[in-house]
Motif scaffolding. Structure first.
Motif, short mmCIF file in Angstrom:
data_model
loop_
_atom_site.label_atom_id
_atom_site.label_comp_id
_atom_site.label_asym_id
_atom_site.label_seq_id
_atom_site.Cartn_x
_atom_site.Cartn_y
_atom_site.Cartn_z
N GLY A 132 16.98 -9.87 -20.04
CA GLY A 132 16.14 -8.69 -19.93
C GLY A 132 15.50 -8.67 -18.55
O GLY A 132 15.01 -9.68 -18.07
N LEU A 133 15.52 -7.49 -17.93
CA LEU A 133 14.86 -7.35 -16.63
C LEU A 133 13.74 -6.35 -16.84
O LEU A 133 13.99 -5.19 -17.15
CB LEU A 133 15.88 -6.84 -15.61
CG LEU A 133 15.44 -6.75 -14.16
CD1 LEU A 133 15.05 -8.13 -13.65
CD2 LEU A 133 16.57 -6.19 -13.31
N VAL A 134 12.50 -6.81 -16.72
CA VAL A 134 11.39 -5.93 -17.07
C VAL A 134 10.48 -5.75 -15.86
O VAL A 134 10.33 -6.63 -15.02
CB VAL A 134 10.62 -6.49 -18.29
CG1 VAL A 134 9.88 -7.76 -17.95
CG2 VAL A 134 9.69 -5.45 -18.89
N GLY A 135 9.90 -4.59 -15.79
CA GLY A 135 8.98 -4.28 -14.69
C GLY A 135 8.60 -2.82 -14.76
O GLY A 135 9.15 -2.07 -15.55
N GLU A 136 7.62 -2.45 -13.90
CA GLU A 136 7.16 -1.07 -13.93
C GLU A 136 8.01 -0.20 -13.01
O GLU A 136 8.79 -0.72 -12.21
CB GLU A 136 5.70 -1.02 -13.52
CG GLU A 136 4.82 -1.77 -14.48
CD GLU A 136 3.39 -1.77 -14.01
OE1 GLU A 136 2.64 -0.87 -14.43
OE2 GLU A 136 3.01 -2.64 -13.23
N SER A 137 7.81 1.11 -13.08
CA SER A 137 8.64 1.97 -12.26
C SER A 137 8.41 1.66 -10.79
O SER A 137 7.29 1.38 -10.37
CB SER A 137 8.34 3.44 -12.54
OG SER A 137 6.99 3.70 -12.38
N GLY A 138 9.48 1.67 -10.03
CA GLY A 138 9.37 1.38 -8.61
C GLY A 138 9.43 -0.10 -8.28
O GLY A 138 9.34 -0.47 -7.12
N CYS A 139 9.61 -0.95 -9.28
CA CYS A 139 9.65 -2.38 -8.99
C CYS A 139 11.02 -2.79 -8.50
O CYS A 139 11.21 -3.91 -8.03
CB CYS A 139 9.26 -3.22 -10.20
SG CYS A 139 10.53 -3.29 -11.46
N GLY A 140 11.99 -1.90 -8.63
CA GLY A 140 13.32 -2.19 -8.10
C GLY A 140 14.32 -2.64 -9.15
O GLY A 140 15.43 -3.02 -8.82
N LYS A 141 13.93 -2.57 -10.44
CA LYS A 141 14.84 -3.10 -11.44
C LYS A 141 16.12 -2.27 -11.59
O LYS A 141 17.20 -2.82 -11.72
CB LYS A 141 14.13 -3.26 -12.80
CG LYS A 141 13.47 -2.01 -13.34
CD LYS A 141 12.59 -2.36 -14.56
CE LYS A 141 12.17 -1.12 -15.33
NZ LYS A 141 11.41 -0.12 -14.56
N SER A 142 15.96 -0.93 -11.50
CA SER A 142 17.16 -0.09 -11.59
C SER A 142 18.04 -0.27 -10.36
O SER A 142 19.27 -0.30 -10.46
CB SER A 142 16.79 1.38 -11.71
OG SER A 142 16.51 1.68 -13.04
N THR A 143 17.39 -0.38 -9.19
CA THR A 143 18.16 -0.59 -7.96
C THR A 143 18.93 -1.90 -8.05
O THR A 143 20.09 -1.97 -7.65
CB THR A 143 17.21 -0.63 -6.75
OG1 THR A 143 16.40 0.53 -6.78
CG2 THR A 143 17.98 -0.66 -5.46
N LEU A 144 18.29 -2.92 -8.61
CA LEU A 144 18.97 -4.20 -8.76
C LEU A 144 20.21 -4.03 -9.64
O LEU A 144 21.30 -4.48 -9.29
CB LEU A 144 18.02 -5.24 -9.36
CG LEU A 144 18.59 -6.63 -9.62
CD1 LEU A 144 19.12 -7.24 -8.34
CD2 LEU A 144 17.56 -7.55 -10.24
N GLY A 145 20.05 -3.31 -10.76
CA GLY A 145 21.18 -3.07 -11.66
C GLY A 145 22.30 -2.34 -10.95
O GLY A 145 23.47 -2.70 -11.06
N LYS A 146 21.93 -1.30 -10.21
CA LYS A 146 22.96 -0.51 -9.53
C LYS A 146 23.60 -1.28 -8.38
O LYS A 146 24.77 -1.07 -8.07
CB LYS A 146 22.36 0.81 -9.03
CG LYS A 146 22.11 1.78 -10.18
CD LYS A 146 21.64 3.13 -9.68
CE LYS A 146 21.40 4.06 -10.87
NZ LYS A 146 20.79 5.32 -10.45
#
Lengths: 338, 273, 355
Positions: A58-72
């Motif tokens: 699980g990769l958790v964090g608030e918006s703008g923390c970069g989690k989606s960018t990391l996934g992409k």
């Protein structure tokens, strides 16, 4: 404690199914009259993690923390600025288009909003078959059979195949997206907030579906979410991200029982829980998340930290340490020999 | 759905009626027109509108009504061909510019900006003049001026569609560039292309008529509307009907297509869906 | 009903669309007491937003059409008064906080302009006094340096700060009733926690009544005194916050809370609700939850409309379900966490005994 976590700190090429080493993704910020580059948004700023085959991280964090960018970036939908991505022992961080096509057969992604991740001008059948068409050499019949198989696995009906995505509810659309991701039998699925756009009762069904599919296909998940209760439900291990960096990594059980990083503690305490009675010992963070274009010096969390030690937090970037066996945390509280 | 919404807008319905009438007139011109388009009758020169000649006759005794009816063929032909060429060039360049970005985009868009800095009609006149007039040079001149609108529109659309997650999804499904452009981007940009096309048709009709009027397009005695007006121009005070009726035909057609385009834009507006 | 600030009775709202008529609200009733926070929960499309828009008189008509019902605010039926009278009340005595702070602030006006606007419209306050009041309110909403903020524009603020500004705007006239429509949904959890704390303390400070709309059971439980559960255009259950969580009576309420993963317990599979929410174009007769209900009783559920009614004398617990036709049967047919059904009944009457 799974193997993947133990090796996180000094990630090696053949750790788990997927590993990243010091992965960075910066987006240039342009400005001025000449539209020159004036800075960088450091969306992902040196992330090392590993996922063992068959597990869910699980990769958790608030918006703008970069989690989606990391996934992409892991999916190579963005080109990494620096660092490495290892998939199945192979460094894919600078793989070209044709090599990526081979690799994509084994890694697929599910997006947050099915309404925007499904091409509105294609039928469900076309959508599900798209990856098979481009990534496999299956015949028309094989693709058809696989589509029918998938449709029933994700809980849709054959009659749905010729319809357009907008004729479905959000939950059904997400099922189509899941079927599409699964169609080529990938090993890894990056699930980027797959239930955030759905109602809670629909969310429960999709989460159950994902667990079932993981059992059937022995899938490995990178599960990105801002919702801690969802993370806790579905993940084996958890990585907490703050402003482009990992704050803490541990097994789900340990991190929820005994969060170490002050940010993890605050995040957990902020979750509204219907069953929790008293909110008196709640940790309330001050202020907002700083801009990733100009992150705070030293520890990025020091501006909001409730356990601020002193100057060291502002000057030195904390290293990722192992305060107890198999647990990793980047905080000056644990930088000594705690 | 779109048709139902369109039918509720009376102005758009008027536009659709004009468009359909124009096309039918062009197809059935020989049946509708009482005389041939270049058939001169020296016994009825410069006659005012009457039952025999509803739009009157010109200095050679040709029936203006028949000429206007046959003129619709030029209008429809030029409209379709020129808009078709504009669309083909414009959409292709727009797709390439928007999709690939970078230098490709800079070059294409600077080209658009430069050509936009010259007034369209002047540019068209210059091109037609260099090519020496006639129907072919008219087609080339107007086509070369009009594509840039399509390019701007499509490039903008591509840019916003590229932000959609289904493009990322296509990429992770290994879909190639050409297929992303044709199966993902183009279909989703189609409604704005349709609207823009229907709004471009009247401009093209107007410009074709204008070039012909100025002698750079379709040449007399061919009954192109602009060319007919050009003939009647010198006798406007005495024989007003020679120029007025083809002029009215142009006006009604242009207003009609504009109305249709506006109606389509409202009906295709995704925000209403 | 003089002890209620807001009483909605049998409200029915239809939407006339190209595809047909959507029966968005089908006879909903609820009331909000003075100094009370009513949480309204439901999934998307259940009608919770339509409900608040009706109360605010902000439904666009057409397509919306209020077919039946009354909305009484302090004894005045808001549906029968003129627009001018409604404008007097709205924005002054009743105000609203919207979901998205990005779109509920006007980007071309300064914060100060927007915060002072309700005061200048509804009171005789001078500009200077209104400005002072605006600054005070921004400060109460936890915004430091409010004096400078007054001259800034919304885009200069972060999402959390914007929502604080929106709340300050809503509260600057010191309304008696605040309607908050998913005020934290667009925010991150840590910011959400800040905003919830703020709303709670402001509610206590000003003693206002609040209608708090959310799809998130966790969020709503933090602030609500009482909760109304909506499903497919109806209120299916309303009770005190504690009763909703410890003794949910309607099968939908129970299933809904079960289907949310919890931080406190671990389950392998999440309980789900079979089927889908019925279409509101052509809603089924009888109970709208019947086709998905695990406690389905038979024909009665499909044929007869369950009315929202009290299950016990004097108890504030109301439910619309055929399981509870008889007053004596005030316990659900499923196991309750601790104790027997009798204990549950006692809880329902005695409130917080379960602790």
């Amino acid at each position: 404690m799974s193997e993947s976590i133990q090796s996180t700190y000094g990630v090696a090429q053949d750790d788990g199914l997927l590993a990243t080493k010091d992965l960075k993704k910066y987006f240039p910020v342009k400005g001025g009259i000449l539209n020159r580059k004036v800075g960088d948004v450091k969306a992902v700023d040196g992330v090392s993690l590993a996922i063992e085959e068959g597990k869910t991280l699980g990769l958790v964090g608030e918006s703008g923390c970069g989690k989606s960018t990391l996934g992409k970036t892991i999916m190579r939908l963005h080109d990494p600025t620096d660092g490495n991505i290892y998939f199945d022992g192979e460094d894919i961080s600078d793989a070209g288009k044709s090599r990526m096509r081979k690799i994509r057969r084994n890694m697929q992604i599910i997006f947050q909003d099915p309404a925007s991740s499904l091409n509105p001008r294609m039928s469900v059948a076309e959508l599900i078959q798209e990856p098979m068409k481009t990534l496999t050499d299956w015949s028309k019949e094989e693709r058809r059979d696989r589509t029918l198989e998938l449709i029933s696995e994700v809980g849709l009906q054959e009659g749905h195949l010729q319809r357009a995505p907008h004729e479905f509810s959000g939950g059904q659309q997400q099922r189509v997206a899941i079927a599409r991701a699964l169609s080529v039998n990938p090993k890894l699925i990056v699930a980027d907030e797959p239930t955030s756009a759905l109602d809670v009762s629909v969310q429960a069904k999709i989460l159950n579906l994902l667990s079932d599919l993981q059992d059937t296909y022995d899938l490995t998940f990178l599960f990105i979410s801002h919702d801690l209760s969802v993370i806790k439900h579905i993940c084996d291990d958890v990585a907490v991200m703050y402003l482009g960096k990992l704050a803490e990594v541990a097994s789900t059980e340990e991190i929820f029982d005994d969060p170490k990083h002050p940010y993890t503690k605050a995040l957990m305490s902020a979750v509204p829980d219907a069953s929790a009675e008293s909110m008196t010992d709640r940790i309330l963070l001050e202020g907002d998340v700083p801009s990733p274009e100009n992150p705070p010096s030293g520890c990025r969390f020091h501006t909001r930290c409730q356990e601020y030690i002193g100057e060291i937090c502002e000057t030195d970037e904390p290293q990722f340490t192992e305060p107890s066996a198999g647990r990793y945390c980047s905080c000056h509280h644990y930088s000594g020999s705690t | 759905m779109v048709l139902r919404r369109l039918s509720r807008n009376w102005f758009a319905v008027f536009g659709a009626v004009v468009a359909v009438t124009l096309v039918l007139t062009a197809i059935f011109a020989p049946v509708i027109a009482p005389y041939g388009p270049t058939e001169a009758d020296y016994n009825s020169i410069r006659e005012a509108p009457s039952l025999d000649h509803p739009f009157g006759t010109d200095n050679l005794g040709r029936d203006i009504f028949s000429r206007v009816v046959f003129g619709s063929r030029y209008t429809v032909f030029l409209g379709i061909v020129i808009v078709g060429i504009q669309m083909a060039i414009g959409v292709l360049l727009g797709l390439i510019a928007g999709y690939y970005g970078g230098w490709t985009e800079s070059i294409i868009m600077r080209l658009v900006d430069i050509s936009l800095s010259i007034p369209g009609i002047v540019l068209a006149l210059a091109i037609a003049g260099i090519l020496g007039g006639g129907i072919e040079s008219l087609i080339i001149a107007v086509s070369l001026v009009g594509w840039r609108g399509f390019t701007r529109l499509v490039r903008g659309d591509v840019k916003s569609i590229m932000e959609e997650e289904y493009i990322d999804a296509a990429e992770s499904a290994g879909v190639g560039d050409i297929r992303i452009m044709t199966r993902y981007i183009l279909p989703n940009s189609m409604s704005s292309i349709i609207v823009y096309t229907s709004l471009t048709i009247p401009t093209v009709i107007l410009w074709s008529a204008a070039l012909s009027f100025l002698g750079m397009g379709v040449q007399p005695p061919r009954p192109e509307w602009g060319a007919i007006i050009s003939i009647g121009r010198s006798q406007l005070a005495e024989q007003w009907w020679v120029s007025t009726f083809p002029g009215l035909a142009i006006m009604v057609t242009v207003i009609g297509f504009n109305a249709l385009g506006d109606g389509l834009r409202d009906a295709l507006d995704p925000k209403q869906e | 009903m003089t002890d209620n600030i807001l009483t909605v009775e049998d409200l029915k709202v239809d939407f006339h669309t190209e595809e047909g008529t959507v029966h968005a609200l089908d006879g909903i009733s609820f009331e909000v007491g003075y100094d009370e926070v009513l949480g309204v929960i439901g999934e998307s499309g259940c009608g919770k937003s339509v409900t608040v828009l009706s109360v605010m008189g902000l439904l666009q008509s057409p397509p919306a059409d209020i077919v039946d019902g009354t909305i009484e605010y302090k004894g005045t039926d808001l549906l029968s008064i003129s627009d001018t009278e409604l404008n007097e009340i709205r924005g002054d005595q009743i105000s609203m906080v919207y979901q998205d702070p990005m779109t509920s602030l006007n980007p071309v006006l300064t914060i100060g302009h927007q915060v002072m606007e309700p005061l200048l419209r509804h009171t005789n306050m001078s500009k200077a006094a209104a400005r002072q009041k605006g600054i005070d309110m921004l400060e109460s909403c936890g915004l430091a340096d409010a004096d400078r903020l007054m001259d800034e524009y919304p885009h200069e603020l972060s999402g959390g700060m914007r929502q604080r500004v929106v709340i300050a705007m809503a509260l600057v006239t010191e309304p008696d009733l605040l309607i908050a429509d998913e005020p934290t949904t667009a925010l991150d959890v840590t910011i959400q926690a800040q905003i919830m704390e703020l709303l709670k303390s402001l509610q206590e400070e000003f003693g206002m009544s609040v209608v708090f709309i959310s799809h998130d059971l966790g969020v709503i439980s933090e602030i609500s005194d009482r909760i109304a559960v909506m499903y497919a255009g109806r209120v299916v259950e309303s009770a005190t916050m504690r009763n909703i969580f410890t003794n949910p009576l309607h099968p939908y309420t129970r299933k809904l809370s079960e289907s949310i993963p919890s931080l406190d317990s671990t389950v392998d599979r999440l309980p789900t609700i079979e089927g889908q929410v019925p279409s509101l174009y052509n809603p089924p007769t009888g109970c709208r939850f019947a086709s998905r209900c695990p406690e389905h009783l038979g024909e009665e559920c499909e044929m007869v409309d369950p009315r929202l009614k009290r299950i016990e004398e004097n108890a504030a617990h109301k439910v619309a379900c055929h399981l509870y036709t008889d007053v004596s049967e005030a316990s659900p047919p499923w196991d309750v966490e601790e104790g027997d059904a009798q204990a549950v009944t006692n809880k329902a009457t005695q409130g917080d005994k379960y602790e």
